[in-house]
Design a protein around this motif. Structure first.
Motif, mmCIF file in Angstrom:
data_model
loop_
_atom_site.group_PDB
_atom_site.id
_atom_site.type_symbol
_atom_site.label_atom_id
_atom_site.label_comp_id
_atom_site.label_asym_id
_atom_site.label_seq_id
_atom_site.Cartn_x
_atom_site.Cartn_y
_atom_site.Cartn_z
ATOM 1 N N THR A 1 -3.320 5.684 3.027
ATOM 2 C CA THR A 1 -2.652 5.561 4.324
ATOM 3 C C THR A 1 -2.174 4.136 4.567
ATOM 4 O OG1 THR A 1 -4.018 7.335 5.241
ATOM 5 C CG2 THR A 1 -2.907 5.890 6.803
ATOM 6 N N PHE A 2 -3.045 3.163 4.301
ATOM 7 C CA PHE A 2 -2.673 1.779 4.580
ATOM 8 C C PHE A 2 -1.459 1.351 3.763
ATOM 9 C CE2 PHE A 2 -2.834 -2.755 3.677
ATOM 10 C CZ PHE A 2 -2.887 -3.287 4.950
ATOM 11 N N ARG A 3 -1.468 1.640 2.467
ATOM 12 C CA ARG A 3 -0.371 1.180 1.616
ATOM 13 C C ARG A 3 0.926 1.917 1.930
ATOM 14 N NH1 ARG A 3 -3.690 0.470 -4.147
ATOM 15 N NH2 ARG A 3 -5.344 -0.835 -3.239
ATOM 16 N N ARG A 4 0.822 3.187 2.267
ATOM 17 C CA ARG A 4 2.028 3.947 2.614
ATOM 18 C C ARG A 4 2.626 3.434 3.923
ATOM 19 N NH1 ARG A 4 3.008 7.974 6.014
ATOM 20 N NH2 ARG A 4 0.782 8.276 6.446
ATOM 21 N N VAL A 5 1.780 3.279 4.932
ATOM 22 C CA VAL A 5 2.281 2.817 6.235
ATOM 23 C C VAL A 5 2.805 1.391 6.136
ATOM 24 C CG1 VAL A 5 1.609 2.277 8.608
ATOM 25 C CG2 VAL A 5 0.812 4.394 7.537
ATOM 26 N N ALA A 6 2.089 0.533 5.405
ATOM 27 C CA ALA A 6 2.545 -0.847 5.249
ATOM 28 C C ALA A 6 3.905 -0.897 4.564
ATOM 29 C CB ALA A 6 1.516 -1.653 4.453
ATOM 30 N N ALA A 7 4.063 -0.104 3.499
ATOM 31 C CA ALA A 7 5.348 -0.083 2.788
ATOM 32 C C ALA A 7 6.460 0.419 3.693
ATOM 33 C CB ALA A 7 5.242 0.785 1.538
ATOM 34 N N GLY A 8 6.206 1.502 4.422
ATOM 35 C CA GLY A 8 7.232 2.061 5.290
ATOM 36 C C GLY A 8 7.647 1.116 6.399
ATOM 37 N N VAL A 9 6.660 0.491 7.052
ATOM 38 C CA VAL A 9 6.963 -0.429 8.154
ATOM 39 C C VAL A 9 7.723 -1.651 7.650
ATOM 40 C CG1 VAL A 9 5.918 -1.976 9.848
ATOM 41 C CG2 VAL A 9 5.050 0.346 9.602
ATOM 42 N N LEU A 10 7.292 -2.212 6.527
ATOM 43 C CA LEU A 10 7.948 -3.413 6.017
ATOM 44 C C LEU A 10 9.370 -3.137 5.553
ATOM 45 C CD1 LEU A 10 5.083 -5.206 4.072
ATOM 46 C CD2 LEU A 10 5.948 -5.672 6.357
ATOM 47 N N LEU A 11 9.618 -1.949 5.016
ATOM 48 C CA LEU A 11 10.980 -1.609 4.609
ATOM 49 C C LEU A 11 11.918 -1.499 5.810
ATOM 50 C CD1 LEU A 11 10.251 1.008 1.812
ATOM 51 C CD2 LEU A 11 11.452 -1.172 1.521
ATOM 52 N N ILE A 12 11.356 -1.227 6.972
ATOM 53 C CA ILE A 12 12.163 -1.194 8.194
ATOM 54 C C ILE A 12 12.311 -2.594 8.786
ATOM 55 C CG2 ILE A 12 12.255 -0.336 10.569
ATOM 56 C CD1 ILE A 12 10.758 2.174 9.573
ATOM 57 N N VAL A 13 11.177 -3.306 8.893
ATOM 58 C CA VAL A 13 11.153 -4.581 9.615
ATOM 59 C C VAL A 13 11.825 -5.703 8.833
ATOM 60 C CG1 VAL A 13 9.624 -6.376 10.532
ATOM 61 C CG2 VAL A 13 9.106 -3.958 10.934
ATOM 62 N N ALA A 14 11.536 -5.822 7.528
ATOM 63 C CA ALA A 14 12.020 -6.975 6.758
ATOM 64 C C ALA A 14 13.542 -7.090 6.748
ATOM 65 C CB ALA A 14 11.470 -6.916 5.337
#
Length: 228
Positions: free
Chosen positions: A7-20
């Protein structure tokens, strides 16, 4: 969530792909150099507050983009793996390197406030043309991120996770930025990767833990040796 690696790695990847990439798109809009004098020592000196803001936005965009690239590499575990590894390494190193170059921005607006434009540019050119700066920070490292991310999204497309339009928009945005002077034309170019990578991040957030975990290849344990 911190105790759940999937969950952590999936959510982190998804959020960063939006935010960065979104931070990068905002940075070019608030950048005084986008709309003002193309000599940043002048445009930054005229509005040092926005000059510092755009530097911070670019810095965090490119630092977070390096981490987001690791999430994209996960999607190439089962297919296009070799391309994913090479392009991912280029992206991580390139975006971290780009972030380091932003420390020159406060130097530019400081010079612009204290010296005529020609003198400020002369001093800046002498600093940036030092061999240690050119080969240690600029060539070819600063281009690895802009070239690596189009290749990495192409690998994710080859892996079947996104459509062809994602690497197309990322390529048009990043590589297209080299074809035009930095200015108003850069705004839509920086917006293109934000749309493509943001949609990819949203898809990662919606895919669920089981689908994310499905990219891990099952490895059978080595047979235990029997005592002879």
């Amino acid at each position: 969530m911190l105790n759940d690696q999937v969950t952590f790695r999936r959510v982190a990847a998804g959020v960063l792909l939006i935010v960065a990439p979104l931070l990068q798109a905002v940075a070019v809009v608030v950048d005084p150099g986008t709309w003002g004098d193309d000599r940043e020592a002048v445009s930054f000196g005229a509005n040092p507050a926005l000059a510092q803001l755009q530097s911070v936005l670019y810095h965090w965009s490119w630092m977070l983009m390096a981490v987001a690239a690791l999430g994209l590499m996960h999607l190439t575990r089962l297919k296009a793996t070799r391309l994913g590894h090479v392009a991912g390494a280029m992206s991580v190193l390139g975006f971290i390197q780009l972030s380091g170059l932003l420390l020159i921005d406060p130097v530019e607006w400081w010079l612009g406030q204290r010296h005529p434009p020609e003198e400020a540019q002369r001093v800046l050119d002498e600093m940036l043309n030092l061999p240690g700066v050119v080969f240690g920070f600029q060539m070819p490292w600063m281009f690895l991120g802009m070239a690596g991310m189009p290749l990495l999204t192409a690998a994710v497309w080859r892996a079947g996770f996104v459509g062809w339009w994602v690497p197309l928009l990322v390529t048009a945005g990043y590589l297209g930025s080299f074809a035009v002077p930095y200015g108003p034309a850069t705004v839509p170019l920086w917006a293109a990767p934000a749309v493509a990578l943001g949609w990819t991040g949203w898809k990662v957030l919606r895919m669920g833990d089981a689908a994310w975990a499905g990219y891990y290849r099952a490895v059978s344990p080595a047979p235990e040796s029997t005592p002879g």
